[in-house]
Structures are given as structure tokens and as C-alpha cells.
Scaffold this motif. Structure first.
Motif, mmCIF file in Angstrom:
data_model
loop_
_atom_site.group_PDB
_atom_site.id
_atom_site.type_symbol
_atom_site.label_atom_id
_atom_site.label_comp_id
_atom_site.label_asym_id
_atom_site.label_seq_id
_atom_site.Cartn_x
_atom_site.Cartn_y
_atom_site.Cartn_z
ATOM 1 N N GLN A 163 165.777 -7.487 51.289
ATOM 2 C CA GLN A 163 164.509 -8.193 51.291
ATOM 3 C C GLN A 163 163.539 -7.466 52.226
ATOM 4 O OE1 GLN A 163 163.389 -11.035 49.692
ATOM 5 N NE2 GLN A 163 165.217 -10.858 48.446
ATOM 6 N N ALA A 164 162.272 -7.479 51.887
ATOM 7 C CA ALA A 164 161.263 -6.895 52.769
ATOM 8 C C ALA A 164 161.174 -7.737 54.043
ATOM 9 C CB ALA A 164 159.916 -6.855 52.072
ATOM 10 N N GLU A 194 159.600 -9.947 57.043
ATOM 11 C CA GLU A 194 158.572 -10.986 56.977
ATOM 12 C C GLU A 194 157.185 -10.364 57.117
ATOM 13 O OE1 GLU A 194 157.457 -15.337 58.270
ATOM 14 O OE2 GLU A 194 159.500 -14.621 58.173
ATOM 15 N N GLU A 253 155.757 -6.415 51.907
ATOM 16 C CA GLU A 253 156.221 -6.413 50.523
ATOM 17 C C GLU A 253 156.709 -5.022 50.164
ATOM 18 O OE1 GLU A 253 153.127 -7.243 47.696
ATOM 19 O OE2 GLU A 253 151.819 -5.702 48.501
ATOM 20 N N ILE A 254 157.699 -4.954 49.314
ATOM 21 C CA ILE A 254 158.202 -3.671 48.837
ATOM 22 C C ILE A 254 157.243 -3.163 47.769
ATOM 23 C CG2 ILE A 254 160.082 -2.508 47.602
ATOM 24 C CD1 ILE A 254 161.980 -4.577 48.956
ATOM 25 N N THR A 255 156.745 -1.974 47.952
ATOM 26 C CA THR A 255 155.800 -1.403 46.991
ATOM 27 C C THR A 255 156.460 -0.436 46.029
ATOM 28 O OG1 THR A 255 155.185 0.378 48.502
ATOM 29 C CG2 THR A 255 153.849 -1.641 48.576
#
Length: 141
Positions: free
Chosen positions: A122-123, A125, A128-130
Motif C-alpha cells: 500500500q502507498a 498515508e 498514491e502509487i503512480t
């Protein structure tokens, strides 16, 4: 990779337009070298600079670096970093893995359909994973 005809230049022009970039002479020349033949490719700044010089284009290596960054920022290319310092630029924009050929410092596409990722972390907090870059290092046996 030689700038040779109007069809190739038209492809380069359309590519720049897709990225919202102003078609300066140098951008158009480099875009035509990259996508003019309709093929995807992996280049380094140095290899694109050499191709531009071979095609008779007047461009500096610094301009090639800056232009490649502009192409990436415009969403026209991806930069793939190998060994933390060596960058390759890929005109193929879909998600796909790469082979890095250690013997001749070359990047090539690997078959995406053969890559199976069970999960990724998970990315953190607020992030976001791009994109996930997969580079598989190989050498001739």
C-alpha cells in the motif's frame, strides 16, 4: 533513426501536439527521430543526441536532456532509471516490464503477459502509487 520524410515529420508533429508542446525546430527534430517511423523505442539522451547529430541536426546534449524531460512531463514518454544513474526513455506508454541487458547496457520490452505480480505494498498515508517499474536484469549466457 534518421529524419527523412514528411510522413515521419507529421508523426513527430502530431506527437508533440498530443503532449501540448510547442513544436520548436529542435523538439520537432527529436520527436521525429523518436516516433517518426511509428515504432516504439528506448533511448538514452546520449543515443538520441548521436542520432540527431547523424541526421545533421544542430542540437546540444543539454538540449536533448531538457527536451526528453519535457516529453516525459508532457506524458509522451516514461523515464526508466537503471543503476540509480543511467536513464532510458521509453516511447511506449502502456504498463509493461523491461529487460536490462547488462552486457551492452540496453533496455528492451519484456512480455507483459508473462509478468504476474501477486500484490504490491500500500502507498504510505497521503501518497498514491503512480506507476510500478519492473526492470529484469539479464546477460547473455
Amino acid at each position: 533513426m534518421a529524419v527523412t520524410n514528411s510522413t515521419e515529420q507529421r508523426r513527430g508533429q502530431e506527437w508533440l501536439t498530443r503532449g501540448g508542446l510547442r513544436p520548436t525546430r529542435q523538439r520537432l527534430a527529436l520527436a521525429t527521430l523518436l516516433v517518426g517511423d511509428g515504432e516504439n523505442r528506448h533511448v538514452t539522451a546520449e543515443s538520441l543526441y548521436a542520432a540527431a547529430c547523424d541526421a545533421g541536426e544542430k542540437v546540444s546534449l543539454a538540449t536533448v536532456y531538457n527536451t526528453l524531460k519535457a516529453f516525459c512531463d508532457a506524458g509522451l514518454m516514461h523515464e526508466i532509471t537503471v543503476d540509480g544513474a543511467r536513464s532510458y526513455f521509453d516511447t511506449r506508454m502502456d504498463d509493461h516490464p523491461h529487460f536490462f541487458w547488462e552486457d551492452d547496457n540496453r533496455l528492451s520490452d519484456a512480455p507483459a503477459e508473462e509478468l504476474k505480480l501477486a500484490s504490491i505494498p500500500q502507498a504510505p498515508e497521503g501518497a498514491e502509487i503512480t506507476r510500478v517499474d519492473v526492470v529484469i536484469r539479464v546477460r547473455k549466457a
